[in-house]
Design an enzyme around this catalytic site. Structure first.
Site, PDB file in Angstrom:
ATOM      1  N   CYS A   1       0.873  -1.171   0.020  1.00  0.00           N
ATOM      2  CA  CYS A   1       0.157  -0.135   0.084  1.00  0.00           C
ATOM      3  C   CYS A   1       0.869   1.195  -0.282  1.00  0.00           C
ATOM      4  O   CYS A   1       2.025   1.171   0.157  1.00  0.00           O
ATOM      5  CB  CYS A   1      -0.801   0.097   1.197  1.00  0.00           C
TER       6      CYS A   1
ATOM      7  N   TYR B   1      10.900  -2.331  -9.210  1.00  0.00           N
ATOM      8  CA  TYR B   1       9.529  -2.319  -9.847  1.00  0.00           C
ATOM      9  C   TYR B   1       8.704  -1.316  -9.181  1.00  0.00           C
ATOM     10  O   TYR B   1       7.922  -0.534  -9.722  1.00  0.00           O
ATOM     11  CB  TYR B   1       8.860  -3.513  -9.856  1.00  0.00           C
TER      12      TYR B   1
ATOM     13  N   GLY C   1      -1.616   1.066  -4.981  1.00  0.00           N
ATOM     14  CA  GLY C   1      -2.625   0.380  -4.290  1.00  0.00           C
ATOM     15  C   GLY C   1      -3.920   1.028  -5.112  1.00  0.00           C
ATOM     16  O   GLY C   1      -4.115   2.413  -5.088  1.00  0.00           O
TER      17      GLY C   1
ATOM     18  N   ASN D   1       1.726   0.228   5.398  1.00  0.00           N
ATOM     19  CA  ASN D   1       2.180  -0.321   4.170  1.00  0.00           C
ATOM     20  C   ASN D   1       2.792  -1.569   4.681  1.00  0.00           C
ATOM     21  O   ASN D   1       3.989  -1.314   5.378  1.00  0.00           O
ATOM     22  CB  ASN D   1       2.863   0.439   3.410  1.00  0.00           C
ATOM     23  N   GLY D   2       2.900  -2.801   4.100  1.00  0.00           N
ATOM     24  CA  GLY D   2       3.751  -3.753   4.577  1.00  0.00           C
ATOM     25  C   GLY D   2       2.668  -5.009   4.744  1.00  0.00           C
ATOM     26  O   GLY D   2       1.682  -5.136   4.735  1.00  0.00           O
TER      27      GLY D   2
HETATM   28  P1  AMP Z   1       4.505 -11.912 -15.148  1.00  0.00           P
HETATM   29  O1  AMP Z   1       3.784 -11.804 -16.245  1.00  0.00           O
HETATM   30  O2  AMP Z   1       3.941 -12.871 -13.918  1.00  0.00           O
HETATM   31  O3  AMP Z   1       5.788 -12.578 -15.378  1.00  0.00           O
HETATM   32  O4  AMP Z   1       4.833 -10.694 -14.170  1.00  0.00           O
HETATM   33  C1  AMP Z   1       5.827  -9.789 -14.747  1.00  0.00           C
HETATM   34  C2  AMP Z   1       5.349  -8.376 -14.942  1.00  0.00           C
HETATM   35  O5  AMP Z   1       4.649  -7.907 -13.663  1.00  0.00           O
HETATM   36  C3  AMP Z   1       6.378  -7.454 -15.364  1.00  0.00           C
HETATM   37  O6  AMP Z   1       6.047  -6.682 -16.232  1.00  0.00           O
HETATM   38  C4  AMP Z   1       6.397  -6.852 -14.054  1.00  0.00           C
HETATM   39  O7  AMP Z   1       6.853  -5.144 -14.305  1.00  0.00           O
HETATM   40  C5  AMP Z   1       5.152  -6.752 -13.305  1.00  0.00           C
HETATM   41  N1  AMP Z   1       5.326  -7.014 -11.772  1.00  0.00           N
HETATM   42  C6  AMP Z   1       6.332  -7.565 -11.206  1.00  0.00           C
HETATM   43  N2  AMP Z   1       6.237  -7.686  -9.837  1.00  0.00           N
HETATM   44  C7  AMP Z   1       4.985  -7.123  -9.672  1.00  0.00           C
HETATM   45  C8  AMP Z   1       4.040  -6.997  -8.406  1.00  0.00           C
HETATM   46  N3  AMP Z   1       4.711  -7.132  -7.378  1.00  0.00           N
HETATM   47  N4  AMP Z   1       2.887  -6.257  -8.601  1.00  0.00           N
HETATM   48  C9  AMP Z   1       2.435  -5.928  -9.881  1.00  0.00           C
HETATM   49  N5  AMP Z   1       3.306  -6.345 -10.761  1.00  0.00           N
HETATM   50  C10 AMP Z   1       4.605  -6.807 -10.853  1.00  0.00           C
END
Ligand code: AMP
Length: 488
Positions: free
Chosen positions: A18, A259, A44, A119-120
């Site tokens: 969050c 990210y 979020g 957050n956490g």
């Molecule tokens: P995936 O399609 O499951 O391999 O997820 C990779 C994509 O999701 C990448 O484009 C990342 O930028 C994004 N991503 C990575 N970690 C997260 C996260 N914790 N929450 C939301 N998106 C994420």
């Protein structure tokens, strides 16, 4: 969702991911909080809320959805009077989509009211909750944050600030907390500083926020980060600092760099954008591939792809066009919808990729859903070769400190070799950044294996804080609390 479905989907924890914000002693506190939350919207999107204090009473407004859609009118803001306010953006999580889970939480203690934004993710929330329930506590939400509120409310200390210290001394995990009790604004960060929290100033007023982008939007200047294990409180326009939990080495979450944080937010003196460009540069240095074009997966891979292209001196082009009116693919709960989500969000830009060999850069690979779809999209649009490059190491271990990561079973790199992943996503070649390269890009000579500079369990399995709830018999309690929430 009913319990059976949850069991099938292997839910073993509550997740919170969050954005938090708080401001003290300023006119239009709630409007400024709205702006701060708006800047933190990427942290979020499920729900948002504000608690304000006008010197006599507390006011609370909570909604599902985006800040801009809910707090953009005077009618709502008028319901939140006062010179003090805290706010919260809640990440979309799979369990417990109920308004009661939307924060800030509020409780009346014998020392007055208190609002809490968190957050956490606490790693001992279920264990603590179990004890509290045995002791007669009644929980109203499925969130681990309520455990903190219960601990504060049950403390026998006289002042709320002392109740808070006592409560925090019992919790473990990753947390950045912003709290409000009468005209005292409080911030706290876990002992390793896993989750981020910064302090800003605007005129004589102090601001607490997850990221510096929330200070920029209201014209506040950045003072410093709340340190790991530090509790700060602002009373009568004075900033006080406490370090009640001893000395620990700071170890922020590496995923904030890769990210999660907004690219323009500052982390250790540099923008997340600069770090991400460096991640791309290091990846390029480790790579010997040649191609016509570097193409980012927008927007998460943009900065890394720019860094990669600069380092390699290969042209950068936008081979994928993003529809900005669709939320993150990750926020869709089911795997089926999630794979549809990638198509909704991105389309190949035929004019720039037809007949070209392409180096496709993304920041991370989690389940592989995104890469799988995009590689196909690029080939369908006429790319001759697609080489996938990921600007972080293989994610092999799930998170328990507040980043929404799937279970080990769903993490592609936890279950497949690089060759197998490459085959799965149907790329011509695949490469991940090394751990050494990651640390170099983030400003360290190498990973200090004795005292790692970052919380990096995603790649190493090295969890700095014990995962108490994953041990023992807590699971049973957790399931009953999940059902309690989702049935409401
Ligand atoms: P995936 O399609 O499951 O391999 O997820 C990779 C994509 O999701 C990448 O484009 C990342 O930028 C994004 N991503 C990575 N970690 C997260 C996260 N914790 N929450 C939301 N998106 C994420």
């Amino acid at each position: 969702m009913i319990i059976k479905e949850m069991l099938k989907k292997n839910f073993t924890r509550i997740r919170e991911e969050c954005g938090v914000f708080g401001i003290s002693n300023i006119e239009d506190a709630s409007t400024l909080t709205t702006l701060g939350l708006h800047a933190l919207q990427h942290r979020g999107q499920e729900g948002c809320g504000i608690v304000s204090y006008d010197g006599y009473n507390y006011f609370s407004e909570k909604r599902f959805g985006l800040v801009g859609d809910n707090f953009n009118n005077q009618e709502t803001i008028k319901k939140l009077p006062g010179y003090y306010a805290i706010g919260h953006n809640r990440y979309s999580t799979t369990g417990g989509k109920i308004l009661r889970n939307v924060q800030p939480f509020f409780a009346d203690t014998n020392a007055g009211g208190i609002g809490v934004s968190h957050n956490g993710n606490l790693t001992n929330a279920i264990t603590l909750r179990k004890k509290l329930v045995e002791d007669g506590a009644i929980f109203y939400t499925t969130s681990d944050t309520e455990t903190i509120v219960q601990l504060i409310a049950r403390s026998k200390k006289e002042k709320n600030i002392d109740k808070i210290i006592e409560a925090i001394s019992q919790i473990q995990g990753g947390y950045a907390l912003v709290m409000l009790t009468q005209n005292i604004l409080i911030g706290a960060r876990d002992i390793y500083g896993i989750r981020p929290l910064v302090i800003g100033k605007i005129e004589n007023s102090y601001v607490l926020a997850s990221e510096t982008c929330a200070l920029d939007i209201i014209g506040a200047t950045f003072l410093r980060e709340v340190e790991n294990g530090e509790i700060v409180y602002i009373e009568d326009d004075q900033l006080h600092s406490l370090k009640p939990f001893g000395d620990h080495k700071t170890r922020p979450c590496v995923f904030e760099y890769i990210y999660f944080s907004r690219p323009d937010s500052m982390l250790r003196g540099k923008t997340a954008y600069e770090y991400r460009k460096n991640l791309g540069k290091e990846l390029a240095k480790e790579d010997d591939i040649k191609a016509d074009l570097v193409v980012p997966v927008p927007d998460s891979g943009n900065a890394a792809a720019i860094g990669y292209s600069h380092q390699k001196k290969i042209d950068f082009d936008l081979g994928l066009i993003r529809n900005h009116y669709v939320g993150r693919t990750f926020i869709e709960p089911g795997q089926q919808i999630r794979s549809l989500g990638v198509k909704l969000k991105l389309n190949a830009n035929k004019s720039s990729i037809e007949g070209k060999s392409i180096i496709l850069v993304d920041d991370s690979l989690v389940r592989g859903t995104t890469s799988h779809k995009i590689v196909k999209m690029l080939y369908d649009a006429g790319a001759t070769e697609v080489h996938l490059r990921i600007a972080c190491p293989e994610i092999k271990f799930p998170d328990f400190y507040g980043v929404d990561m799937p279970t080990k079973k769903e993490l592609l790199a936890a279950n497949k070799s690089i060759e197998e992943i490459c085959e799965y996503v149907k790329a011509k070649s695949l490469r991940f950044l090394s751990i050494k390269g990651l640390y170099k890009a983030l400003g360290f000579a190498d990973r200090d294996h004795e005292n790692p500079q970052l919380t990096d369990h995603y790649f190493t399995g090295d969890y700095p804080i014990k995962l108490i709830d994953q041990l023992g018999d807590s699971k049973i309690t957790q399931l009953s609390l999940l059902s309690a929430g989702t049935n409401s």
